[in-house]
Design a protein around this motif. Structure first.
Motif, PDB file in Angstrom:
ATOM      1  N   UNK A  96      -3.452  11.841   7.016  1.00  0.00           N
ATOM      2  CA  UNK A  96      -4.872  12.082   6.727  1.00  0.00           C
ATOM      3  C   UNK A  96      -5.181  11.761   5.267  1.00  0.00           C
ATOM      4  N   UNK A  97      -4.273  12.127   4.371  1.00  0.00           N
ATOM      5  CA  UNK A  97      -4.457  11.843   2.941  1.00  0.00           C
ATOM      6  C   UNK A  97      -4.503  10.333   2.709  1.00  0.00           C
ATOM      7  N   UNK A  98      -3.571   9.597   3.329  1.00  0.00           N
ATOM      8  CA  UNK A  98      -3.535   8.138   3.196  1.00  0.00           C
ATOM      9  C   UNK A  98      -4.832   7.516   3.707  1.00  0.00           C
ATOM     10  N   UNK A  99      -5.287   7.942   4.875  1.00  0.00           N
ATOM     11  CA  UNK A  99      -6.519   7.399   5.441  1.00  0.00           C
ATOM     12  C   UNK A  99      -7.719   7.721   4.550  1.00  0.00           C
ATOM     13  N   UNK A 100      -7.742   8.908   3.964  1.00  0.00           N
ATOM     14  CA  UNK A 100      -8.815   9.279   3.038  1.00  0.00           C
ATOM     15  C   UNK A 100      -8.839   8.383   1.813  1.00  0.00           C
ATOM     16  N   UNK A 101      -7.665   8.096   1.271  1.00  0.00           N
ATOM     17  CA  UNK A 101      -7.564   7.196   0.111  1.00  0.00           C
ATOM     18  C   UNK A 101      -8.076   5.812   0.493  1.00  0.00           C
ATOM     19  N   UNK A 102      -7.661   5.314   1.658  1.00  0.00           N
ATOM     20  CA  UNK A 102      -8.074   3.976   2.086  1.00  0.00           C
ATOM     21  C   UNK A 102      -9.579   3.909   2.334  1.00  0.00           C
ATOM     22  N   UNK A 103     -10.162   4.961   2.926  1.00  0.00           N
ATOM     23  CA  UNK A 103     -11.623   4.984   3.145  1.00  0.00           C
ATOM     24  C   UNK A 103     -12.361   4.988   1.806  1.00  0.00           C
ATOM     25  N   UNK A 104     -11.876   5.786   0.862  1.00  0.00           N
ATOM     26  CA  UNK A 104     -12.518   5.857  -0.452  1.00  0.00           C
ATOM     27  C   UNK A 104     -12.436   4.507  -1.169  1.00  0.00           C
ATOM     28  N   UNK A 105     -11.297   3.851  -1.058  1.00  0.00           N
ATOM     29  CA  UNK A 105     -11.139   2.537  -1.694  1.00  0.00           C
ATOM     30  C   UNK A 105     -12.035   1.499  -1.032  1.00  0.00           C
ATOM     31  N   UNK A 106     -12.123   1.556   0.289  1.00  0.00           N
ATOM     32  CA  UNK A 106     -12.994   0.612   1.004  1.00  0.00           C
ATOM     33  C   UNK A 106     -14.455   0.845   0.629  1.00  0.00           C
ATOM     34  N   UNK A 107     -14.850   2.116   0.502  1.00  0.00           N
ATOM     35  CA  UNK A 107     -16.236   2.436   0.130  1.00  0.00           C
ATOM     36  C   UNK A 107     -16.542   1.950  -1.282  1.00  0.00           C
ATOM     37  N   UNK A 108     -15.537   2.030  -2.152  1.00  0.00           N
ATOM     38  CA  UNK A 108     -15.721   1.589  -3.531  1.00  0.00           C
ATOM     39  C   UNK A 108     -15.442   0.097  -3.668  1.00  0.00           C
ATOM     40  N   UNK A 109     -14.931  -0.515  -2.584  1.00  0.00           N
ATOM     41  CA  UNK A 109     -14.580  -1.931  -2.585  1.00  0.00           C
ATOM     42  C   UNK A 109     -13.683  -2.271  -3.765  1.00  0.00           C
ATOM     43  N   UNK A 110     -12.575  -1.538  -3.866  1.00  0.00           N
ATOM     44  CA  UNK A 110     -11.673  -1.701  -5.002  1.00  0.00           C
ATOM     45  C   UNK A 110     -10.223  -1.564  -4.552  1.00  0.00           C
ATOM     46  N   UNK A 111      -9.310  -1.792  -5.464  1.00  0.00           N
ATOM     47  CA  UNK A 111      -7.888  -1.585  -5.205  1.00  0.00           C
ATOM     48  C   UNK A 111      -7.482  -0.239  -5.788  1.00  0.00           C
ATOM     49  N   UNK A 112      -6.382   0.330  -5.328  1.00  0.00           N
ATOM     50  CA  UNK A 112      -5.987   1.647  -5.819  1.00  0.00           C
ATOM     51  C   UNK A 112      -5.655   1.620  -7.316  1.00  0.00           C
ATOM     52  N   UNK A 113      -6.118   2.627  -8.057  1.00  0.00           N
ATOM     53  CA  UNK A 113      -5.718   2.711  -9.455  1.00  0.00           C
ATOM     54  C   UNK A 113      -4.249   3.084  -9.550  1.00  0.00           C
ATOM     55  N   UNK A 114      -3.614   2.773 -10.671  1.00  0.00           N
ATOM     56  CA  UNK A 114      -2.202   3.085 -10.852  1.00  0.00           C
ATOM     57  C   UNK A 114      -1.943   4.578 -10.718  1.00  0.00           C
ATOM     58  N   UNK A 115      -2.921   5.382 -11.076  1.00  0.00           N
ATOM     59  CA  UNK A 115      -2.753   6.841 -10.999  1.00  0.00           C
ATOM     60  C   UNK A 115      -3.558   7.419  -9.833  1.00  0.00           C
ATOM     61  N   UNK A 116      -3.485   6.757  -8.667  1.00  0.00           N
ATOM     62  CA  UNK A 116      -4.265   7.179  -7.501  1.00  0.00           C
ATOM     63  C   UNK A 116      -4.009   8.624  -7.119  1.00  0.00           C
ATOM     64  N   UNK A 117      -2.789   9.092  -7.301  1.00  0.00           N
ATOM     65  CA  UNK A 117      -2.459  10.473  -6.926  1.00  0.00           C
ATOM     66  C   UNK A 117      -3.293  11.468  -7.731  1.00  0.00           C
ATOM     67  N   UNK A 118      -3.697  11.094  -8.935  1.00  0.00           N
ATOM     68  CA  UNK A 118      -4.526  11.972  -9.768  1.00  0.00           C
ATOM     69  C   UNK A 118      -5.889  12.203  -9.113  1.00  0.00           C
TER      70      UNK A 118
END
Length: 173
Positions: free
Chosen positions: A139-161
């Motif tokens: 669920x956490x992974x899917x949430x990160x991917x949805x947020x990135x898709x909504x922002x149309x961006x790649x994950x930041x180096x400190x995504x866990x933050x």
């Protein structure tokens, strides 16, 4: 002190005496060959790192989808009559720093900052996989991917933050 406690204390003391730093290994055999840790600790470290990977890695329905995120993937298991894939275990890191017992974390091909790998003991078997923790990780992974898709961006180096792990309250599975 019981026999098991004495054996654990001996493994812990032996590992700290032989390796005062973090060490990376690809397999339990390469760990054993390096002679930096006792063979039993190497075997536990590899098995425990694999269990942590199985518990905290996202699952994918196709190898191509998995590899688009993690480059190297492996079969994770079968669910609902289909194969699932997860990042492949590239190796494991044993940390023998400090006064605590040696611990291990999995190492994958690509940055794992979006995954919530935790250190497990390397001294004894700790291969239990919590299915509720696995569901939370997915669920956490899917949430990160949805947020990135909504922002149309790649994950930041400190995504866990930005996407902290769920609380550490005990989970029944």
């Amino acid at each position: 002190m019981g026999c098991a406690a004495l054996a654990i204390a001996a493994l812990t003391a032996d590992a700290r005496a032989q390796s005062p730093q973090n060490r990376l290994f690809a397999t339990s055999a390469s760990c054993e060959a390096a002679r930096a840790f006792p063979a039993e600790l190497c075997r536990h470290a590899h098995a425990n790192a694999l269990a942590e990977l199985n518990e905290k890695s996202p699952r994918f329905t196709s190898r191509a989808d998995c590899e688009s995120h993690f480059h190297r993937c492996m079969i994770a298991g079968f669910a609902s009559g289909r194969v699932e894939f997860q990042p492949a275990l590239r190796g494991f890191e044993i940390s023998a720093l400090g006064a605590s017992e040696p611990s291990v974390t999995p190492v994958i091909e690509k940055d794992a900052s979006a995954l919530d790998f935790r250190a497990r003991t390397a001294v004894r078997a700790d291969t239990c996989v919590s299915f509720s923790s696995r569901e939370k990780a997915q669920a956490r992974w899917l949430g990160i991917q949805r947020a990135l898709a909504a922002a149309n961006t790649t994950p930041p180096a400190d995504a866990a933050k930005y996407f902290p792990p769920p609380d550490d309250s005990p989970v029944q599975s």
